[in-house]
Write a protein that holds these residues in place. Sequence first.
Motif, mmCIF file in Angstrom:
data_model
loop_
_atom_site.group_PDB
_atom_site.id
_atom_site.type_symbol
_atom_site.label_atom_id
_atom_site.label_comp_id
_atom_site.label_asym_id
_atom_site.label_seq_id
_atom_site.Cartn_x
_atom_site.Cartn_y
_atom_site.Cartn_z
ATOM 1 N N LYS A 197 -5.522 -9.591 7.405
ATOM 2 C CA LYS A 197 -4.641 -8.448 7.636
ATOM 3 C C LYS A 197 -3.756 -8.154 6.427
ATOM 4 O O LYS A 197 -2.941 -7.250 6.463
ATOM 5 N N LEU A 198 -3.891 -8.930 5.368
ATOM 6 C CA LEU A 198 -3.109 -8.716 4.159
ATOM 7 C C LEU A 198 -3.741 -7.616 3.308
ATOM 8 O O LEU A 198 -4.776 -7.085 3.652
ATOM 9 N N GLY A 199 -3.114 -7.340 2.187
ATOM 10 C CA GLY A 199 -3.711 -6.414 1.240
ATOM 11 C C GLY A 199 -2.905 -5.165 0.963
ATOM 12 O O GLY A 199 -3.446 -4.190 0.462
ATOM 13 N N LEU A 200 -1.612 -5.179 1.243
ATOM 14 C CA LEU A 200 -0.785 -4.005 0.994
ATOM 15 C C LEU A 200 -0.041 -4.134 -0.330
ATOM 16 O O LEU A 200 -0.004 -5.194 -0.944
ATOM 17 N N VAL A 201 0.537 -3.012 -0.757
ATOM 18 C CA VAL A 201 1.242 -2.942 -2.035
ATOM 19 C C VAL A 201 2.719 -2.670 -1.772
ATOM 20 O O VAL A 201 3.069 -1.744 -1.041
ATOM 21 N N HIS A 202 3.576 -3.487 -2.403
ATOM 22 C CA HIS A 202 5.031 -3.371 -2.273
ATOM 23 C C HIS A 202 5.620 -3.009 -3.634
ATOM 24 O O HIS A 202 5.182 -3.537 -4.659
ATOM 25 N N PHE A 229 4.545 5.365 -6.401
ATOM 26 C CA PHE A 229 4.895 5.299 -4.986
ATOM 27 C C PHE A 229 3.717 5.720 -4.099
ATOM 28 O O PHE A 229 3.556 5.205 -2.991
ATOM 29 N N GLU A 230 2.906 6.660 -4.583
ATOM 30 C CA GLU A 230 1.747 7.140 -3.817
ATOM 31 C C GLU A 230 0.747 6.021 -3.536
ATOM 32 O O GLU A 230 0.047 6.054 -2.525
ATOM 33 N N LEU A 231 0.657 5.040 -4.425
ATOM 34 C CA LEU A 231 -0.309 3.954 -4.278
ATOM 35 C C LEU A 231 0.261 2.774 -3.489
ATOM 36 O O LEU A 231 -0.464 1.830 -3.201
ATOM 37 N N ALA A 232 1.544 2.832 -3.164
ATOM 38 C CA ALA A 232 2.207 1.718 -2.483
ATOM 39 C C ALA A 232 2.271 1.960 -0.978
ATOM 40 O O ALA A 232 2.238 3.098 -0.504
ATOM 41 N N ASP A 233 2.367 0.848 -0.256
ATOM 42 C CA ASP A 233 2.564 0.906 1.189
ATOM 43 C C ASP A 233 4.038 0.732 1.545
ATOM 44 O O ASP A 233 4.498 1.248 2.562
ATOM 45 N N GLU A 238 -1.977 -9.288 -1.275
ATOM 46 C CA GLU A 238 -0.714 -8.568 -1.153
ATOM 47 C C GLU A 238 -0.129 -8.487 -2.562
ATOM 48 O O GLU A 238 0.022 -9.506 -3.240
ATOM 49 N N LEU A 239 0.166 -7.288 -3.019
ATOM 50 C CA LEU A 239 0.618 -7.068 -4.388
ATOM 51 C C LEU A 239 2.053 -6.570 -4.376
ATOM 52 O O LEU A 239 2.377 -5.615 -3.657
ATOM 53 N N VAL A 240 2.916 -7.202 -5.185
ATOM 54 C CA VAL A 240 4.327 -6.848 -5.235
ATOM 55 C C VAL A 240 4.704 -6.534 -6.681
ATOM 56 O O VAL A 240 4.496 -7.359 -7.572
ATOM 57 N N LEU A 241 5.262 -5.347 -6.895
ATOM 58 C CA LEU A 241 5.749 -4.929 -8.206
ATOM 59 C C LEU A 241 7.270 -4.840 -8.143
ATOM 60 O O LEU A 241 7.809 -4.293 -7.172
ATOM 61 N N THR A 242 7.961 -5.364 -9.150
ATOM 62 C CA THR A 242 9.413 -5.261 -9.165
ATOM 63 C C THR A 242 9.889 -4.641 -10.466
ATOM 64 O O THR A 242 9.161 -4.597 -11.449
ATOM 65 N N GLY A 243 11.140 -4.199 -10.448
ATOM 66 C CA GLY A 243 11.817 -3.750 -11.655
ATOM 67 C C GLY A 243 12.375 -2.345 -11.561
ATOM 68 O O GLY A 243 11.886 -1.514 -10.798
ATOM 69 N N MET A 250 -1.036 -13.548 -2.487
ATOM 70 C CA MET A 250 0.041 -12.686 -2.967
ATOM 71 C C MET A 250 0.159 -12.818 -4.479
ATOM 72 O O MET A 250 0.166 -13.928 -5.009
ATOM 73 N N VAL A 251 0.254 -11.666 -5.125
ATOM 74 C CA VAL A 251 0.504 -11.611 -6.561
ATOM 75 C C VAL A 251 1.780 -10.791 -6.752
ATOM 76 O O VAL A 251 1.853 -9.648 -6.299
#
Length: 175
Positions: free
Chosen positions: A6-11, A147-151, A134-139, A102-103
């Motif tokens: 159930k994983l696989g979203l973008v933050h 934002f269009e590609l993120a959940d 699950e992919l997490v981008l910060t900064g 998670m990355v």
Amino acid sequence: MSWKEKLGLVHIYTGNGKGKTTAAFGLAVRMLGSGGKVIILQFMKAGNVYGEQKKIAECGAVIESLGLPKFVHGKPEPDDIEAAKKALKRAKELVSSGEWDMVILDELCVALGFGMLDIEEVKELIRSKAPHTELVLTGRYCPEELFELADYVTEMREVKHPYMKGVLARRGVEF
């Protein structure tokens, strides 16, 4: 279906307020506590400087800090750009490998904001991630077109901060 399927979203955690890396590391601890595999790639941070680096590794995450031991102010120098591009290449390998639940790409958005990376390459990185990762981008400075590609998109908004009164970054709180 297992929980991992159930994983696989973008933050995205962005904005001028404090807490972007802190939120991502909290999410990493949650994933580790659930038995997931986590890797954190830091774009603008050198190793063995920040308090979270040692402890998150002790919790079971893998952490790679590919930033240089200096801050980027204004226009990045060629070695800053080279370090960011090296980190992006490594990020592409990690995100698409399928090895990680998670990355976290810590401070990737800052590298984008300073013009050190090409946004189209970052978009391709997001699109190429393994389905369950699950992919997490910060900064700060995250371009809105990501934002269009993120959940999930969370913007940390600064309302009040001690540096407004001249208080410098404090070990254990800001680094």
